[in-house]
Scaffold this motif. Sequence first.
Motif, PDB file in Angstrom:
ATOM      1  N   THR A 115       0.828  -1.216   0.000  1.00 16.09           N
ATOM      2  CA  THR A 115       0.000   0.000   0.000  1.00 16.09           C
ATOM      3  C   THR A 115       0.861   1.265   0.000  1.00 16.09           C
ATOM      4  O   THR A 115       0.439   2.303  -0.497  1.00 16.09           O
ATOM      5  CB  THR A 115      -0.989   0.034   1.192  1.00 16.09           C
ATOM      6  N   PHE A 121       0.555   4.982  -2.189  1.00 23.22           N
ATOM      7  CA  PHE A 121       0.690   6.369  -1.723  1.00 23.22           C
ATOM      8  C   PHE A 121       1.849   7.065  -2.441  1.00 23.22           C
ATOM      9  O   PHE A 121       1.772   8.242  -2.776  1.00 23.22           O
ATOM     10  CB  PHE A 121       0.916   6.398  -0.202  1.00 23.22           C
ATOM     11  N   ARG A 122       2.922   6.332  -2.669  1.00 25.50           N
ATOM     12  CA  ARG A 122       4.078   6.908  -3.370  1.00 25.50           C
ATOM     13  C   ARG A 122       3.704   7.334  -4.791  1.00 25.50           C
ATOM     14  O   ARG A 122       4.147   8.377  -5.279  1.00 25.50           O
ATOM     15  CB  ARG A 122       5.224   5.886  -3.420  1.00 25.50           C
ATOM     16  N   THR A 156       5.759  11.681   0.129  1.00 25.54           N
ATOM     17  CA  THR A 156       4.699  10.688   0.392  1.00 25.54           C
ATOM     18  C   THR A 156       4.239  10.753   1.849  1.00 25.54           C
ATOM     19  O   THR A 156       3.053  10.608   2.149  1.00 25.54           O
ATOM     20  CB  THR A 156       5.190   9.257   0.077  1.00 25.54           C
ATOM     21  N   SER A 171       0.398  11.378   2.299  1.00 26.52           N
ATOM     22  CA  SER A 171      -0.382  10.267   2.850  1.00 26.52           C
ATOM     23  C   SER A 171      -1.132  10.673   4.116  1.00 26.52           C
ATOM     24  O   SER A 171      -1.963   9.917   4.605  1.00 26.52           O
ATOM     25  CB  SER A 171       0.516   9.055   3.126  1.00 26.52           C
ATOM     26  N   ARG A 182      -6.211   9.466   1.469  1.00 27.62           N
ATOM     27  CA  ARG A 182      -6.473   8.237   2.236  1.00 27.62           C
ATOM     28  C   ARG A 182      -7.828   7.646   1.862  1.00 27.62           C
ATOM     29  O   ARG A 182      -7.961   6.440   1.698  1.00 27.62           O
ATOM     30  CB  ARG A 182      -6.426   8.500   3.753  1.00 27.62           C
ATOM     31  N   GLY A 237       1.476  -1.952   5.291  1.00 29.60           N
ATOM     32  CA  GLY A 237       1.252  -0.507   5.339  1.00 29.60           C
ATOM     33  C   GLY A 237       1.415   0.044   6.737  1.00 29.60           C
ATOM     34  O   GLY A 237       2.302  -0.389   7.501  1.00 29.60           O
ATOM     35  N   ARG A 238       0.564   1.015   7.077  1.00 24.44           N
ATOM     36  CA  ARG A 238       0.636   1.637   8.402  1.00 24.44           C
ATOM     37  C   ARG A 238      -0.678   1.485   9.169  1.00 24.44           C
ATOM     38  O   ARG A 238      -0.698   1.514  10.382  1.00 24.44           O
ATOM     39  CB  ARG A 238       0.929   3.146   8.283  1.00 24.44           C
ATOM     40  N   ASP A 239      -1.780   1.347   8.414  1.00 20.85           N
ATOM     41  CA  ASP A 239      -3.110   1.368   9.030  1.00 20.85           C
ATOM     42  C   ASP A 239      -3.948   0.173   8.569  1.00 20.85           C
ATOM     43  O   ASP A 239      -5.171   0.230   8.596  1.00 20.85           O
ATOM     44  CB  ASP A 239      -3.843   2.668   8.638  1.00 20.85           C
ATOM     45  N   ARG A 299      10.009  10.695   9.257  1.00 21.69           N
ATOM     46  CA  ARG A 299       8.825  10.043   8.654  1.00 21.69           C
ATOM     47  C   ARG A 299       7.985   9.344   9.725  1.00 21.69           C
ATOM     48  O   ARG A 299       6.769   9.395   9.705  1.00 21.69           O
ATOM     49  CB  ARG A 299       9.264   9.043   7.576  1.00 21.69           C
ATOM     50  N   ASP A 327       4.095  10.024  10.374  1.00 21.22           N
ATOM     51  CA  ASP A 327       3.151   8.911  10.245  1.00 21.22           C
ATOM     52  C   ASP A 327       2.389   8.655  11.553  1.00 21.22           C
ATOM     53  O   ASP A 327       1.218   8.307  11.542  1.00 21.22           O
ATOM     54  CB  ASP A 327       3.877   7.617   9.809  1.00 21.22           C
ATOM     55  N   ARG A 356      -0.076  12.071  12.596  1.00 27.89           N
ATOM     56  CA  ARG A 356      -1.098  12.635  11.726  1.00 27.89           C
ATOM     57  C   ARG A 356      -2.501  12.323  12.258  1.00 27.89           C
ATOM     58  O   ARG A 356      -2.701  11.352  12.999  1.00 27.89           O
ATOM     59  CB  ARG A 356      -0.916  12.112  10.296  1.00 27.89           C
TER      60      ARG A 356
HETATM   61  O1   DC Z   1       5.919   1.689   3.249  1.00 29.02           O
HETATM   62  P1   DC Z   1       6.523   2.902   2.516  1.00 29.02           P
HETATM   63  O2   DC Z   1       7.763   3.407   3.171  1.00 29.02           O
HETATM   64  O3   DC Z   1       6.702   2.663   1.045  1.00 29.02           O
HETATM   65  O4   DC Z   1       5.428   4.056   2.664  1.00 29.02           O
HETATM   66  C1   DC Z   1       5.591   5.331   2.109  1.00 29.02           C
HETATM   67  C2   DC Z   1       4.803   6.351   2.935  1.00 29.02           C
HETATM   68  O5   DC Z   1       3.415   6.104   2.788  1.00 29.02           O
HETATM   69  C3   DC Z   1       5.106   6.364   4.431  1.00 29.02           C
HETATM   70  O6   DC Z   1       5.596   7.631   4.826  1.00 29.02           O
HETATM   71  C4   DC Z   1       3.798   6.139   5.115  1.00 29.02           C
HETATM   72  C5   DC Z   1       2.763   6.171   4.047  1.00 29.02           C
HETATM   73  N1   DC Z   1       1.833   5.056   4.149  1.00 29.02           N
HETATM   74  C6   DC Z   1       0.671   5.265   4.845  1.00 29.02           C
HETATM   75  O7   DC Z   1       0.460   6.349   5.374  1.00 29.02           O
HETATM   76  N2   DC Z   1      -0.248   4.274   4.935  1.00 29.02           N
HETATM   77  C7   DC Z   1      -0.025   3.080   4.370  1.00 29.02           C
HETATM   78  N3   DC Z   1      -0.951   2.127   4.476  1.00 29.02           N
HETATM   79  C8   DC Z   1       1.181   2.837   3.678  1.00 29.02           C
HETATM   80  C9   DC Z   1       2.110   3.846   3.593  1.00 29.02           C
END
Ligand code: DC
Length: 237
Positions: free
Chosen positions: A43, A47-48, A107, A111, A117, A137-139, A188, A192, A195
């Motif tokens: 994911t 976003f990238r 990004t 993001s 989102r 991902g993150r979420d 970062r 992240d 936010r």
């Molecule tokens: O996993 P990555 O480093 O390629 O992610 C790039 C950016 O995207 C990172 O700063 C956080 C964001 N991101 C996000 O907010 N939610 C996600 N599900 C995946 C990535």
Amino acid sequence: MNSSSPGNRENGLVIAIDGPSGAGKSTITKLLAERLGYIHIDTGAMFRAIALSASRSGVRPDDDAALTELCSRTDVVLQRSNCCCTVLLNGEDVSQAIRTPEISALTSKISARKPVRENLLILQRRMGASGGVILEGRDIGTVVFPDAEVKFFLSASAEERGRRRYLELAAKGESITLEETIAAVVARDENDEKREHAPLRCADDAIVIDSTRLSIEEVLETMEKVVRERVLERKTA
Ligand code: DC
């Protein structure tokens, strides 16, 4: 809840792997997906791709109206072949272009924005709806698939994550120092985590793995064992 219900996932489980930058999510997710025969959904790459599109169109990361418009005309596709996954932005292969330090920093800002989102949330849920997928991902475990059958939160110390990212960038010939890379990783993380929309957070029911002193194989073995147990539980339920 708007994600598909577990009962409708005919292709297998939904597995969520969240965690900060450089924790090893991409490497581990790719290998785990291969072992399980699952689809890997990166994911972050989505976003990238939006960030790259914004950069090329001169859209500022704080301009939500322009971001909404940008998302409406931006098509992001993760195309799979046997060996790799290609990221397509309106049909163009941007797999390399989205991995520069500049796009990483942008990004992180893009993001955090609600229109971006919301747009990708719909797409990610659609991609994972039938199961048989690992989303990194993150979420993922908190927002995208809160009812994922397996959730991992993969972490490592900031120094180790910075070191891993630095080695990756150095191998690609990027001129950046280790100190700069660690500072970028920490910055970062902060964006992240702090936010407002879908911050990086460990789901209450996630299995936490600190990979600082673990090899890739050790992390993989731990994860594979958990997943195989869940698959068995699901079959006998
Ligand atoms: O996993 P990555 O480093 O390629 O992610 C790039 C950016 O995207 C990172 O700063 C956080 C964001 N991101 C996000 O907010 N939610 C996600 N599900 C995946 C990535």
